[in-house]
Design an enzyme around this catalytic site. Sequence first.
Site, PDB file in Angstrom:
ATOM      1  CB  CYS A   1      97.242  77.747 170.950  1.00 34.33           C
ATOM      2  SG  CYS A   1      98.979  78.002 171.116  1.00 34.33           S
TER       3      CYS A   1
ATOM      4  CG  ASP B   1     108.122  81.384 175.579  1.00 36.14           C
ATOM      5  OD1 ASP B   1     107.148  80.616 175.568  1.00 36.14           O
ATOM      6  OD2 ASP B   1     108.015  82.619 175.411  1.00 36.14           O
TER       7      ASP B   1
ATOM      8  NE  ARG C   1     104.115  81.040 164.306  1.00 32.11           N
ATOM      9  CZ  ARG C   1     102.858  81.051 164.630  1.00 32.11           C
ATOM     10  NH1 ARG C   1     102.166  79.939 164.604  1.00 32.11           N
ATOM     11  NH2 ARG C   1     102.265  82.163 164.990  1.00 32.11           N
TER      12      ARG C   1
ATOM     13  NE  ARG D   1      99.120  81.049 174.085  1.00 31.36           N
ATOM     14  CZ  ARG D   1     100.111  81.529 173.357  1.00 31.36           C
ATOM     15  NH1 ARG D   1     100.470  80.904 172.252  1.00 31.36           N
ATOM     16  NH2 ARG D   1     100.737  82.621 173.712  1.00 31.36           N
TER      17      ARG D   1
ATOM     18  CE  LYS E   1     108.172  84.443 168.991  1.00 29.77           C
ATOM     19  NZ  LYS E   1     106.772  84.304 169.384  1.00 29.77           N
ATOM     20  CG  ASN E   2     107.597  86.549 172.375  1.00 23.07           C
ATOM     21  OD1 ASN E   2     107.121  86.376 171.249  1.00 23.07           O
ATOM     22  ND2 ASN E   2     107.742  85.568 173.243  1.00 23.07           N
TER      23      ASN E   2
HETATM   24  N1  EPU Z   1      95.745  83.580 180.310  1.00 18.75           N
HETATM   25  C1  EPU Z   1      94.440  83.580 180.710  1.00 18.75           C
HETATM   26  N2  EPU Z   1      93.595  84.549 180.206  1.00 18.75           N
HETATM   27  C2  EPU Z   1      94.021  85.512 179.340  1.00 18.75           C
HETATM   28  C3  EPU Z   1      95.376  85.516 178.938  1.00 18.75           C
HETATM   29  C4  EPU Z   1      96.227  84.529 179.450  1.00 18.75           C
HETATM   30  O1  EPU Z   1      94.010  82.731 181.489  1.00 18.75           O
HETATM   31  O2  EPU Z   1      93.209  86.360 178.935  1.00 18.75           O
HETATM   32  C5  EPU Z   1      96.675  82.557 180.835  1.00 18.75           C
HETATM   33  C6  EPU Z   1      97.303  81.709 179.722  1.00 18.75           C
HETATM   34  O3  EPU Z   1      96.454  80.647 179.333  1.00 18.75           O
HETATM   35  C7  EPU Z   1      98.584  81.233 180.376  1.00 18.75           C
HETATM   36  C8  EPU Z   1      98.994  82.429 181.244  1.00 18.75           C
HETATM   37  O4  EPU Z   1      97.789  83.207 181.412  1.00 18.75           O
HETATM   38  O5  EPU Z   1      98.333  80.141 181.236  1.00 18.75           O
HETATM   39  C9  EPU Z   1     100.074  83.294 180.643  1.00 18.75           C
HETATM   40  O6  EPU Z   1      99.758  83.612 179.289  1.00 18.75           O
HETATM   41  P1  EPU Z   1     100.137  85.021 178.659  1.00 18.75           P
HETATM   42  O7  EPU Z   1      98.910  85.794 178.420  1.00 18.75           O
HETATM   43  O8  EPU Z   1     101.215  85.656 179.483  1.00 18.75           O
HETATM   44  O9  EPU Z   1     100.727  84.581 177.253  1.00 18.75           O
HETATM   45  P2  EPU Z   1     100.775  85.508 175.976  1.00 18.75           P
HETATM   46  O10 EPU Z   1     100.949  86.901 176.405  1.00 18.75           O
HETATM   47  O11 EPU Z   1      99.677  85.174 175.067  1.00 18.75           O
HETATM   48  C10 EPU Z   1     103.385  85.525 175.696  1.00 18.75           C
HETATM   49  C11 EPU Z   1     104.381  85.054 174.671  1.00 18.75           C
HETATM   50  C12 EPU Z   1     104.446  83.531 174.688  1.00 18.75           C
HETATM   51  C13 EPU Z   1     104.832  83.080 176.106  1.00 18.75           C
HETATM   52  C14 EPU Z   1     103.835  83.630 177.134  1.00 18.75           C
HETATM   53  C15 EPU Z   1     104.183  83.311 178.569  1.00 18.75           C
HETATM   54  C16 EPU Z   1     104.291  86.756 172.968  1.00 18.75           C
HETATM   55  C17 EPU Z   1     103.964  87.119 171.573  1.00 18.75           C
HETATM   56  N3  EPU Z   1     103.996  85.520 173.348  1.00 18.75           N
HETATM   57  O12 EPU Z   1     102.130  84.994 175.289  1.00 18.75           O
HETATM   58  O13 EPU Z   1     105.489  83.184 173.780  1.00 18.75           O
HETATM   59  O14 EPU Z   1     104.856  81.682 176.173  1.00 18.75           O
HETATM   60  O15 EPU Z   1     103.765  85.077 176.996  1.00 18.75           O
HETATM   61  O16 EPU Z   1     105.415  83.832 178.895  1.00 18.75           O
HETATM   62  O17 EPU Z   1     104.842  87.565 173.701  1.00 18.75           O
HETATM   63  C18 EPU Z   1     106.676  81.815 172.306  1.00 18.75           C
HETATM   64  O18 EPU Z   1     107.388  82.797 172.017  1.00 18.75           O
HETATM   65  O19 EPU Z   1     106.982  80.641 171.953  1.00 18.75           O
HETATM   66  C19 EPU Z   1     105.458  82.014 173.072  1.00 18.75           C
HETATM   67  C20 EPU Z   1     104.460  81.139 173.068  1.00 18.75           C
END
Ligand code: EPU
Length: 422
Positions: free
Chosen positions: A116, A309, A401, A121, A23-24
Amino acid sequence: MEKLIVTGGPPSLKGTINVSGSKNSSLPILAATLLTKDQCVIRRVPDVSDANYMLQILSQLGADVERASGNVIVSAEKISHQTPYDIVRKMRASVCMMGPLVARLGKAEVSLPGGCVIGDRPIDLHLHALKELGAKVDVTGGYVIIDVPKDLEGKEINLRGKFGSTVLGTDNLMMAATLAKGTTIIEGAAAEPEVIDLADFLNKMGAKITGAGTRRIEIEGVSELHGAEHTVIPDRIEAGTFLVAAAMAAEKSLNINRVRADHLKAVIEVIEASGHVVTVSGESIEVTRTNNSRGAKIQTGPYPEFPTDMQAQMTALLVISDGISTVVDTIFPERFMHLPELQRMGAVVERQGNTAIVEGPASLTGAPVMASDLRASAALVLAGMRAKGETEINRLYHIDRGYEHIDEKLIGVGARMERKRV
Ligand code: EPU
């Protein structure tokens, strides 16, 4: 709305379970198809609602989208820069439309992702990255409005945040930089396998990206990208969830097929530390369950550390394992919505800030519980398979999802569960 009734009892799983495409990986790869006017073919896109939302967004932006048997064909000849609020608000991953829209059209309007349940986030790092490339960014009326007054220009950008690297932030910057002038260097990049998968797809489209999978990614801008065909990697989180299912509920052993074991090292280590035997053979992993499962210590972190995750699902295993376990989530310190539900089923667990302390082994009993987010719901399904009696999991849409036919797959290896309309 639907609910899942899981009938638990002694361990009964056996046979082989197949893992779907990630998915991701699929979500940013589908967004990347907007970077070209040509046709792109993406294979093994899982039939999960987040992927369906992404396809709806692409088609509302004006792309032609066809889907059959996991293969998605996208032709984005003429597209708009305004994403539809109604769908975008349902899925946080739609922030990864920003990079491709800005690169292709020089502008984008994307609704801000809503609250969220797994915690705060922010998207500050995404916006910082686009600004560094030369975009003007305004956040107003619930929208991020991005405009590129001149061309995007590559430069060195540090994407390290207070919680480490950002996966979708790295994806967004990588996609935007493919069509920028000059070279972009991402320092503090996320090194998750899904980032590598996106870079592989972008390179097939004609991008020049090196270093994906390390903390430093280099992108040499090109003037145009072309159509490409790509098969997404196996879903390491779905695979990890089934590894835990095996450790909790295999009669003796269970085979998990179509996996990349190299993506699952941290998860396999914890399962082994709990006393179960893991045997890797090519694209297949066999888990042989022990009756004397031991507690363990886990701490989530950016890849290759233990994935956030998988935190909820592994907690379900630790609940029925012997001894004191500690579970620390450094990525999403509030991601513990599954704990009160597991407690309703008999788990002995206490939360202290970003840490859960689990005292096992608990004997679980079925109860009506509420799914709160995707991975928390999976943890409840796993716990339900070992609980005495029936566990009724409400708000099943959370699990749909991100897990393709999870009930059908588990029933296929001997689980007892039934989906019902509420
Ligand atoms: N963060 C910031 N600022 C930003 C972006 C992120 O402070 O602008 C922080 C977040 O709050 C968090 C950390 O950085 O503490 C990591 O977040 P990240 O940005 O890596 O998360 P994401 O890219 O939004 C993806 C996955 C999530 C998974 C996270 C962490 C997808 C679609 N989603 O989210 O997947 O938990 O990486 O590995 O790829 C799930 O599949 O259940 C899921 C939530």
